[in-house]
Scaffold this active site. Structure first.
Site, PDB file in Angstrom:
ATOM      1  N   SER A  94      39.348  -1.866   9.472  1.00 32.61           N
ATOM      2  CA  SER A  94      39.094  -2.438   8.148  1.00 32.61           C
ATOM      3  C   SER A  94      39.347  -1.473   6.999  1.00 32.61           C
ATOM      4  O   SER A  94      39.769  -1.886   5.915  1.00 32.61           O
ATOM      5  CB  SER A  94      37.654  -2.954   8.064  1.00 32.61           C
ATOM      6  OG  SER A  94      36.727  -1.899   8.220  1.00 32.61           O
ATOM      7  N   ARG A 111      46.603  -6.192  17.644  1.00 34.64           N
ATOM      8  CA  ARG A 111      45.511  -6.909  18.306  1.00 34.64           C
ATOM      9  C   ARG A 111      45.470  -8.332  17.770  1.00 34.64           C
ATOM     10  O   ARG A 111      45.216  -8.549  16.586  1.00 34.64           O
ATOM     11  CB  ARG A 111      44.175  -6.192  18.068  1.00 34.64           C
ATOM     12  CG  ARG A 111      43.035  -6.804  18.868  1.00 34.64           C
ATOM     13  CD  ARG A 111      41.825  -5.889  18.903  1.00 34.64           C
ATOM     14  NE  ARG A 111      41.152  -5.801  17.616  1.00 34.64           N
ATOM     15  CZ  ARG A 111      40.135  -4.977  17.367  1.00 34.64           C
ATOM     16  NH1 ARG A 111      39.713  -4.150  18.306  1.00 34.64           N
ATOM     17  NH2 ARG A 111      39.559  -4.970  16.186  1.00 34.64           N
ATOM     18  N   LYS A 129      34.727  -6.682  15.508  1.00 34.72           N
ATOM     19  CA  LYS A 129      34.696  -7.034  16.926  1.00 34.72           C
ATOM     20  C   LYS A 129      33.258  -7.239  17.354  1.00 34.72           C
ATOM     21  O   LYS A 129      32.381  -6.452  17.001  1.00 34.72           O
ATOM     22  CB  LYS A 129      35.338  -5.909  17.754  1.00 34.72           C
ATOM     23  CG  LYS A 129      35.523  -6.238  19.226  1.00 34.72           C
ATOM     24  CD  LYS A 129      36.235  -5.099  19.927  1.00 34.72           C
ATOM     25  CE  LYS A 129      36.458  -5.405  21.391  1.00 34.72           C
ATOM     26  NZ  LYS A 129      37.128  -4.291  22.099  1.00 34.72           N
ATOM     27  N   SER A 174      39.811   0.914  26.850  1.00 29.49           N
ATOM     28  CA  SER A 174      38.565   1.052  26.099  1.00 29.49           C
ATOM     29  C   SER A 174      37.442   1.469  27.031  1.00 29.49           C
ATOM     30  O   SER A 174      37.293   0.915  28.129  1.00 29.49           O
ATOM     31  CB  SER A 174      38.196  -0.274  25.423  1.00 29.49           C
ATOM     32  OG  SER A 174      39.171  -0.645  24.475  1.00 29.49           O
ATOM     33  N   LYS A 182      16.311  22.704  10.228  1.00 31.44           N
ATOM     34  CA  LYS A 182      15.190  23.626  10.398  1.00 31.44           C
ATOM     35  C   LYS A 182      13.929  22.842  10.724  1.00 31.44           C
ATOM     36  O   LYS A 182      13.743  21.709  10.260  1.00 31.44           O
ATOM     37  CB  LYS A 182      14.957  24.479   9.143  1.00 31.44           C
ATOM     38  CG  LYS A 182      14.414  23.694   7.938  1.00 31.44           C
ATOM     39  CD  LYS A 182      13.440  24.501   7.113  1.00 31.44           C
ATOM     40  CE  LYS A 182      12.135  24.727   7.794  1.00 31.44           C
ATOM     41  NZ  LYS A 182      11.215  23.556   7.789  1.00 31.44           N
TER      42      LYS A 182
END
Length: 524
Positions: free
Chosen positions: A198, A41, A139, A110, A357
């Site tokens: 990351s 990317r 991003k 995406s 619960k």
């Protein structure tokens, strides 16, 4: 072509590299650590530089037989003979991209919404990137994070198709267990992989980071936490297992970490001691990791929730998840305020509970149902169909759910057990529900430890039997309440509480077997 293993999908970002670590050095270490797919990317790089990076990455990935995918740029993907291209919602449509790409070229897209997943399926995408699970710094987000529980609905839209699914957005080793266990559709459709940025790229040890993520992913895929394929115990077998766990609590003396409300901390500690466990009450986030190693289970009770206690609850839960320790959530009064609702949502987006619960009002608020209202920490009614409700909630949250009341309903998402023991005085003392949370946490701790011991001895078990543990904890408190209420020294709620604690400590397994009023609801 050979099918792709999407399990650990690395998305590169050179801007996150730590000082002194080169891009190719980091990438090779990540590949050595077990990365199975690499996506390049480069949002701010010109074409010539992008091409050079892609060529170098392709050569390295080929050496380790790992497929390379290019983000957005079909031209770059074709130029380097990549395995595929990943598109965004504003990029070229899939049907047009198919015409430009050779046969067998993968196309991923995406998806941020359910409608986008449906369109990706209709367009015959090879895989979808479901984003963003959590907030991410890598991003700029244009949509609100979908959270772990939002993934299940998206995955359900892929049922019956060959479209693969990868989650992305804020995924780290510390929240991967929660993600893997919680992101499953109602039909048990899970993720094919996780995309990480990351946690690997920014690491000084990319190989170790990748190995950690890969090992958690594989362990979760093999996990016994799935609702399908579990051995189905009979009613009698569940009660027998419950009293075995009861004995285990007394012999093992598990340490139960309790983040509980200040109103009931004393009786919660005392009831924990009465069942045979040891309590530790602590809330500081700085010690959560250490306490997760020492303790055998965690109880998170939000009865006196404060903004400054949330960090401890968040860190405590995911530390317990990381250590494979049971976590019991008691969402006390969750419907009383938007703050409580938002806080519980945040908790459940970060860590996976073993048991939830609560009374009808609390569980209705947690599920987003308006069928039952709440008045403070109390419920003002009940469900028309509690069996279906508790089964559906357990399946949605991927955990045991205990709905407390005159009749207690306990479900693992498949079956629902109805428990009808208990004296009315139990519901009139402050903190009876909170004490039940302590009992459940103690029993789950023992169940988990007993299962681990079986594994070490080579016995074939399917993990901690938390359904039986929850049943045992409820029976212990409710049957003890029946004995306490009939004692000559009990004249009301003031004398009932200490008598209850005494009777819990004195209760014997054979008494539970003899007096347990347990029924099983018909399957849906």
């Amino acid at each position: 072509m050979d099918p792709i293993d999407f399990s650990l999908y690395l998305v590169t970002d050179r801007g996150l590299l730590p000082q002194g670590k080169s891009y190719l050095e980091s990438l090779e270490q990540a590949l050595l650590g077990g990365v199975t797919v690499v996506q390049i990317r480069e949002k701010k790089t010109d074409t010539a530089e992008f091409l050079e990076i892609a060529l170098q990455s392709k050569a390295l990935c080929d050496r380790y037989k790992v497929p390379l995918i290019i983000n957005d740029r079909i031209d770059i993907a074709l130029a380097v003979n990549a395995r595929g291209v990943h598109l965004g919602q504003s990029d070229m449509p899939i049907d047009v991209a198919r015409k430009l790409l050779p046969k067998g070229f993968l196309i991923g897209i995406s998806c941020n919404t359910l409608d986008e997943v449906r369109r990706a399926r209709e367009s015959q995408a090879d895989y979808v990137g479901l984003a963003s699970v959590w907030d991410t710094q890598t991003k700029k987000l244009t949509n609100v994070p979908i959270g772990v529980r939002g993934l299940g609905v998206m995955l359900e839209a892929l049922d019956g198709s060959e479209v693969r699914a990868v989650a992305i957005g804020g995924i780290k080793s510390t929240n991967l267990i929660r993600l893997m266990h919680g992101s499953v559709s109602a039909t048990n459709h899970g993720l094919d992989g996780v995309a990480v940025v990351s946690d690997i790229v920014a690491s000084h040890d990319p190989k170790g980071a990748a190995q950690m993520l890969k090992s958690i992913f594989i362990a979760c895929k093999k996990s016994t936490l799935s609702f399908d394929g579990e051995p189905r115990l009979s009613r009698e077998e569940i009660i027998d297992k419950a009293v075995t766990i009861m004995d285990g609590v007394r012999s093992l003396n598990p340490l139960v970490h309790q983040m509980t409300n200040v109103v009931v901390s004393n009786q919660s500690a005392n009831i924990t001691l009465a069942v045979g466990a040891s309590p530790i009450m602590a809330t500081a986030p700085e010690e959560m990791a250490d306490l997760a190693e020492l303790s055998d289970s965690l109880l998170v009770n939000i009865g006196t929730l404060r903004a400054d206690s949330m960090q401890g609850m968040l860190k405590g839960g995911y530390s317990a998840n990381a250590g494979r320790k049971p976590v019991v959530l008691d969402p006390v009064g969750v419907g009383a305020s938007e703050f409580r609702k938002a806080s519980v949502k945040e908790l459940l987006d970060i860590w996976q509970p073993t048991v939830i619960k609560g009374n009808a009002g609390e569980l209705a608020a947690l599920a987003g149902s308006i069928e039952v209202a709440a008045k403070g920490v109390d419920s003002t009614g009940g469900f028309k169909d509690p069996v279906s409700f508790v089964r559906q909630l357990a399946r949605k949250e991927r955990c045991i759910v205990a709905l407390t009341g005159e009749t207690d309903y306990i479900s693992d998402g498949k079956r629902v057990l109805l428990l009808k023991n208990g004296d009315p005085l139990l519901g009139k003392i402050t903190g009876s529900g909170c004490m039940l949370g302590s009992c459940i946490s103690s029993y789950c701790a023992a169940a988990n430890t007993l299962a681990n011991e079986d594994h070490r001895e080579g016995k074939l078990t399917r993990g901690g039997d938390f359904l039986s543990a929850t049943v045992g904890a409820v029976l212990t408190l409710t049957i003890a309440s029946e004995f306490a209420a009939t004692r000559e020294d009990v004249h009301g709620i003031g004398t009932f509480l200490p008598a209850l604690i005494d009777e819990v400590a004195a209760l014997q397994p054979e008494t539970i077997v003899r007096l347990a009023k347990v029924e099983e609801a018909a399957d849906s």
